[in-house]
Design a protein around this motif. Structure first.
Motif, PDB file in Angstrom:
ATOM      1  N   VAL A  86     -21.799  19.701  29.898  1.00 31.20           N
ATOM      2  CA  VAL A  86     -21.790  20.358  31.035  1.00 31.20           C
ATOM      3  C   VAL A  86     -22.036  21.596  31.003  1.00 31.20           C
ATOM      4  O   VAL A  86     -22.090  22.438  29.909  1.00 31.20           O
ATOM      5  N   ASN A  87     -22.517  22.404  32.056  1.00 30.05           N
ATOM      6  CA  ASN A  87     -22.988  23.742  32.197  1.00 30.05           C
ATOM      7  C   ASN A  87     -21.683  24.475  31.973  1.00 30.05           C
ATOM      8  O   ASN A  87     -20.776  24.802  32.730  1.00 30.05           O
ATOM      9  N   SER A  88     -21.495  25.229  30.811  1.00 26.56           N
ATOM     10  CA  SER A  88     -20.112  25.985  30.411  1.00 26.56           C
ATOM     11  C   SER A  88     -20.144  27.101  31.117  1.00 26.56           C
ATOM     12  O   SER A  88     -19.301  27.602  31.072  1.00 26.56           O
ATOM     13  N   ASP A  89     -21.180  27.564  31.799  1.00 19.12           N
ATOM     14  CA  ASP A  89     -21.170  28.900  32.408  1.00 19.12           C
ATOM     15  C   ASP A  89     -20.591  28.839  33.864  1.00 19.12           C
ATOM     16  O   ASP A  89     -20.142  29.676  34.210  1.00 19.12           O
ATOM     17  N   CYS A  90     -20.465  27.688  34.152  1.00 23.24           N
ATOM     18  CA  CYS A  90     -20.013  27.264  35.785  1.00 23.24           C
ATOM     19  C   CYS A  90     -18.390  26.246  35.310  1.00 23.24           C
ATOM     20  O   CYS A  90     -17.648  26.367  36.262  1.00 23.24           O
ATOM     21  N   ILE A  91     -18.610  25.528  34.543  1.00 23.41           N
ATOM     22  CA  ILE A  91     -17.446  24.621  34.201  1.00 23.41           C
ATOM     23  C   ILE A  91     -16.672  24.710  33.022  1.00 23.41           C
ATOM     24  O   ILE A  91     -16.895  25.151  32.175  1.00 23.41           O
ATOM     25  N   LYS A  92     -15.160  24.696  33.463  1.00 24.97           N
ATOM     26  CA  LYS A  92     -14.296  24.789  32.345  1.00 24.97           C
ATOM     27  C   LYS A  92     -13.260  23.505  32.220  1.00 24.97           C
ATOM     28  O   LYS A  92     -13.088  22.685  33.081  1.00 24.97           O
ATOM     29  N   ALA A  93     -13.406  22.945  30.854  1.00 31.27           N
ATOM     30  CA  ALA A  93     -12.501  21.914  30.569  1.00 31.27           C
ATOM     31  C   ALA A  93     -11.234  22.285  30.303  1.00 31.27           C
ATOM     32  O   ALA A  93     -10.958  23.045  29.401  1.00 31.27           O
ATOM     33  N   ILE A  94     -10.265  21.564  30.676  1.00 32.77           N
ATOM     34  CA  ILE A  94      -8.735  21.803  30.463  1.00 32.77           C
ATOM     35  C   ILE A  94      -7.926  20.753  29.885  1.00 32.77           C
ATOM     36  O   ILE A  94      -8.067  19.663  30.530  1.00 32.77           O
ATOM     37  N   ARG A  95      -7.073  20.795  29.015  1.00 35.07           N
ATOM     38  CA  ARG A  95      -6.400  19.693  28.461  1.00 35.07           C
ATOM     39  C   ARG A  95      -5.412  19.164  29.500  1.00 35.07           C
ATOM     40  O   ARG A  95      -4.895  20.277  30.365  1.00 35.07           O
ATOM     41  N   ILE A  96      -5.070  18.061  29.605  1.00 34.12           N
ATOM     42  CA  ILE A  96      -4.291  17.522  30.448  1.00 34.12           C
ATOM     43  C   ILE A  96      -2.888  16.944  29.504  1.00 34.12           C
ATOM     44  O   ILE A  96      -3.200  16.088  28.489  1.00 34.12           O
ATOM     45  N   ILE A  97      -1.827  17.450  29.832  1.00 32.92           N
ATOM     46  CA  ILE A  97      -0.606  16.924  29.117  1.00 32.92           C
ATOM     47  C   ILE A  97       0.310  16.151  30.067  1.00 32.92           C
ATOM     48  O   ILE A  97       0.202  16.316  31.370  1.00 32.92           O
ATOM     49  N   ASN A  98       1.289  15.642  29.694  1.00 30.84           N
ATOM     50  CA  ASN A  98       2.506  15.188  30.268  1.00 30.84           C
ATOM     51  C   ASN A  98       1.982  14.167  31.467  1.00 30.84           C
ATOM     52  O   ASN A  98       2.151  14.502  32.556  1.00 30.84           O
ATOM     53  N   PRO A  99       1.043  13.139  31.246  1.00 28.96           N
ATOM     54  CA  PRO A  99       0.837  12.654  30.104  1.00 28.96           C
ATOM     55  C   PRO A  99      -0.529  12.938  29.578  1.00 28.96           C
ATOM     56  O   PRO A  99      -1.297  13.265  30.372  1.00 28.96           O
ATOM     57  N   THR A 100      -0.633  12.798  28.369  1.00 27.62           N
ATOM     58  CA  THR A 100      -2.100  13.074  27.872  1.00 27.62           C
ATOM     59  C   THR A 100      -2.795  11.605  28.062  1.00 27.62           C
ATOM     60  O   THR A 100      -2.219  10.831  28.380  1.00 27.62           O
ATOM     61  N   LEU A 101      -4.078  11.755  28.602  1.00 24.58           N
ATOM     62  CA  LEU A 101      -4.703  10.400  28.846  1.00 24.58           C
ATOM     63  C   LEU A 101      -5.675  10.268  27.789  1.00 24.58           C
ATOM     64  O   LEU A 101      -6.776  10.944  27.545  1.00 24.58           O
ATOM     65  N   PRO A 102      -5.490   9.120  27.065  1.00 25.78           N
ATOM     66  CA  PRO A 102      -6.239   8.830  25.680  1.00 25.78           C
ATOM     67  C   PRO A 102      -7.626   8.393  26.109  1.00 25.78           C
ATOM     68  O   PRO A 102      -7.843   7.665  27.359  1.00 25.78           O
ATOM     69  N   TRP A 103      -8.611   8.793  25.422  1.00 23.38           N
ATOM     70  CA  TRP A 103     -10.133   8.084  25.510  1.00 23.38           C
ATOM     71  C   TRP A 103     -10.500   7.404  24.067  1.00 23.38           C
ATOM     72  O   TRP A 103     -10.998   8.123  23.040  1.00 23.38           O
ATOM     73  N   HIS A 104     -10.363   6.166  23.914  1.00 25.87           N
ATOM     74  CA  HIS A 104     -10.530   5.581  22.786  1.00 25.87           C
ATOM     75  C   HIS A 104     -11.519   4.543  22.827  1.00 25.87           C
ATOM     76  O   HIS A 104     -11.529   3.732  23.970  1.00 25.87           O
ATOM     77  N   LEU A 105     -12.574   4.448  22.064  1.00 28.81           N
ATOM     78  CA  LEU A 105     -13.646   3.530  22.102  1.00 28.81           C
ATOM     79  C   LEU A 105     -13.808   2.640  21.003  1.00 28.81           C
ATOM     80  O   LEU A 105     -13.298   3.254  19.784  1.00 28.81           O
ATOM     81  N   GLY A 106     -14.303   1.419  21.039  1.00 23.70           N
ATOM     82  CA  GLY A 106     -14.431   0.719  19.760  1.00 23.70           C
ATOM     83  C   GLY A 106     -15.627  -0.337  20.116  1.00 23.70           C
ATOM     84  O   GLY A 106     -16.017  -0.765  21.268  1.00 23.70           O
ATOM     85  N   LEU A 107     -16.184  -0.769  19.103  1.00 23.68           N
ATOM     86  CA  LEU A 107     -17.289  -1.855  19.123  1.00 23.68           C
ATOM     87  C   LEU A 107     -16.407  -3.364  19.219  1.00 23.68           C
ATOM     88  O   LEU A 107     -15.415  -3.547  18.424  1.00 23.68           O
ATOM     89  N   VAL A 108     -16.829  -4.287  19.905  1.00 26.65           N
ATOM     90  CA  VAL A 108     -16.159  -5.559  20.025  1.00 26.65           C
ATOM     91  C   VAL A 108     -17.451  -6.363  19.783  1.00 26.65           C
ATOM     92  O   VAL A 108     -18.582  -6.364  20.064  1.00 26.65           O
ATOM     93  N   THR A 109     -16.899  -7.584  19.191  1.00 26.21           N
ATOM     94  CA  THR A 109     -17.712  -8.885  19.094  1.00 26.21           C
ATOM     95  C   THR A 109     -16.729  -9.802  19.380  1.00 26.21           C
ATOM     96  O   THR A 109     -15.368  -9.698  19.316  1.00 26.21           O
ATOM     97  N   LYS A 110     -17.356 -10.902  19.517  1.00 25.94           N
ATOM     98  CA  LYS A 110     -16.458 -12.224  19.769  1.00 25.94           C
ATOM     99  C   LYS A 110     -15.772 -12.564  18.693  1.00 25.94           C
ATOM    100  O   LYS A 110     -16.394 -12.859  17.768  1.00 25.94           O
ATOM    101  N   ARG A 111     -14.559 -12.876  18.780  1.00 26.33           N
ATOM    102  CA  ARG A 111     -13.797 -13.383  17.843  1.00 26.33           C
ATOM    103  C   ARG A 111     -14.161 -15.023  17.514  1.00 26.33           C
ATOM    104  O   ARG A 111     -14.455 -15.518  18.320  1.00 26.33           O
ATOM    105  N   LYS A 112     -13.859 -15.411  16.434  1.00 23.06           N
ATOM    106  CA  LYS A 112     -14.388 -16.910  16.152  1.00 23.06           C
ATOM    107  C   LYS A 112     -15.928 -17.104  16.006  1.00 23.06           C
ATOM    108  O   LYS A 112     -16.211 -18.105  16.208  1.00 23.06           O
ATOM    109  N   LYS A 113     -16.702 -16.061  16.313  1.00 17.32           N
ATOM    110  CA  LYS A 113     -18.136 -16.230  16.194  1.00 17.32           C
ATOM    111  C   LYS A 113     -18.673 -15.358  14.845  1.00 17.32           C
ATOM    112  O   LYS A 113     -18.457 -14.325  14.733  1.00 17.32           O
ATOM    113  N   ASN A 114     -19.465 -16.192  13.975  1.00 13.93           N
ATOM    114  CA  ASN A 114     -19.922 -15.359  12.979  1.00 13.93           C
ATOM    115  C   ASN A 114     -20.955 -14.520  13.118  1.00 13.93           C
ATOM    116  O   ASN A 114     -21.989 -14.951  13.923  1.00 13.93           O
ATOM    117  N   PRO A 115     -20.826 -13.432  12.941  1.00 20.25           N
ATOM    118  CA  PRO A 115     -21.893 -12.189  13.313  1.00 20.25           C
ATOM    119  C   PRO A 115     -23.035 -12.163  12.595  1.00 20.25           C
ATOM    120  O   PRO A 115     -23.019 -12.907  11.292  1.00 20.25           O
TER     121      PRO A 115
END
Length: 176
Positions: free
Chosen positions: A128-157
């Motif tokens: 984002v344009n940091s001259d115009c926009i500021k990011a601020i931490r959110i607490i109580n609660p924090t909002l997790p952002w977790h990513l993962g790779l997924v493949t179908k279970r029981k399928k031989n990749p």
């Protein structure tokens, strides 16, 4: 062998992996471990993004409930959208959604014009344009952002999928 890159929301990606349309996908976690093999690779959090003239811009963090009277600009991706709305409801308010878009850049532009606030993954601070926009931490609660790779279970990749999964798990360790 063919590599095809397709972008969609996490719910659709999970469905397409489960149906065999996609061999692998990147999704927001958590994911049902009974249905999918998972390689977590991003562990971060969501932050509030505001215009630099916004009253909250001087803060290093905000509590989610402090956003009750804000005009939200949200991404249309269903799982992500629902996470934010439900988090706000859990904090005691229903967010006032002024606008929705499927484009992060468009939302960033609206924030740059001081037309509302949004909640983005923290790594978006580099996009984002940091001259115009500021990011601020959110607490109580924090909002997790977790990513993962997924493949179908029981399928031989395929060897390529197996090699890529191993590369990601060794080079992007997901620490708890």
């Amino acid at each position: 062998m063919q590599i095809k890159i397709h972008e969609d929301d996490s719910k659709t990606v999970k469905q397409q992996v489960q149906e065999g349309v996609l061999d692998m996908g990147v999704v927001m976690m958590p994911v049902d471990e009974k249905e999918f093999e998972i390689v977590p690779f991003v562990r971060d959090e969501l932050c509030l993004f505001v215009h630099k003239s916004h009253p909250l811009a001087s803060r290093d963090y905000v509590e989610l409930k402090e956003l009750e009277h804000e005009q939200f600009i949200l991404i249309k991706q269903k799982l992500y959208h629902d996470l934010i709305v439900q988090s706000c409801i859990d904090a005691g308010f229903r967010p006032e959604v002024a606008f929705e878009s499927s484009e992060w850049e468009f939302i960033s532009g609206l924030i740059s014009e001081n037309l509302g606030v949004s909640i983005f993954p923290r790594p978006m601070t580099n996009q984002v344009n940091s001259d115009c926009i500021k990011a601020i931490r959110i607490i109580n609660p924090t909002l997790p952002w977790h990513l993962g790779l997924v493949t179908k279970r029981k399928k031989n990749p395929s060897p390529a999928i197996r090699a890529f999964s191993e590369y990601i798990s060794h080079n992007f360790p997901f620490s708890t």
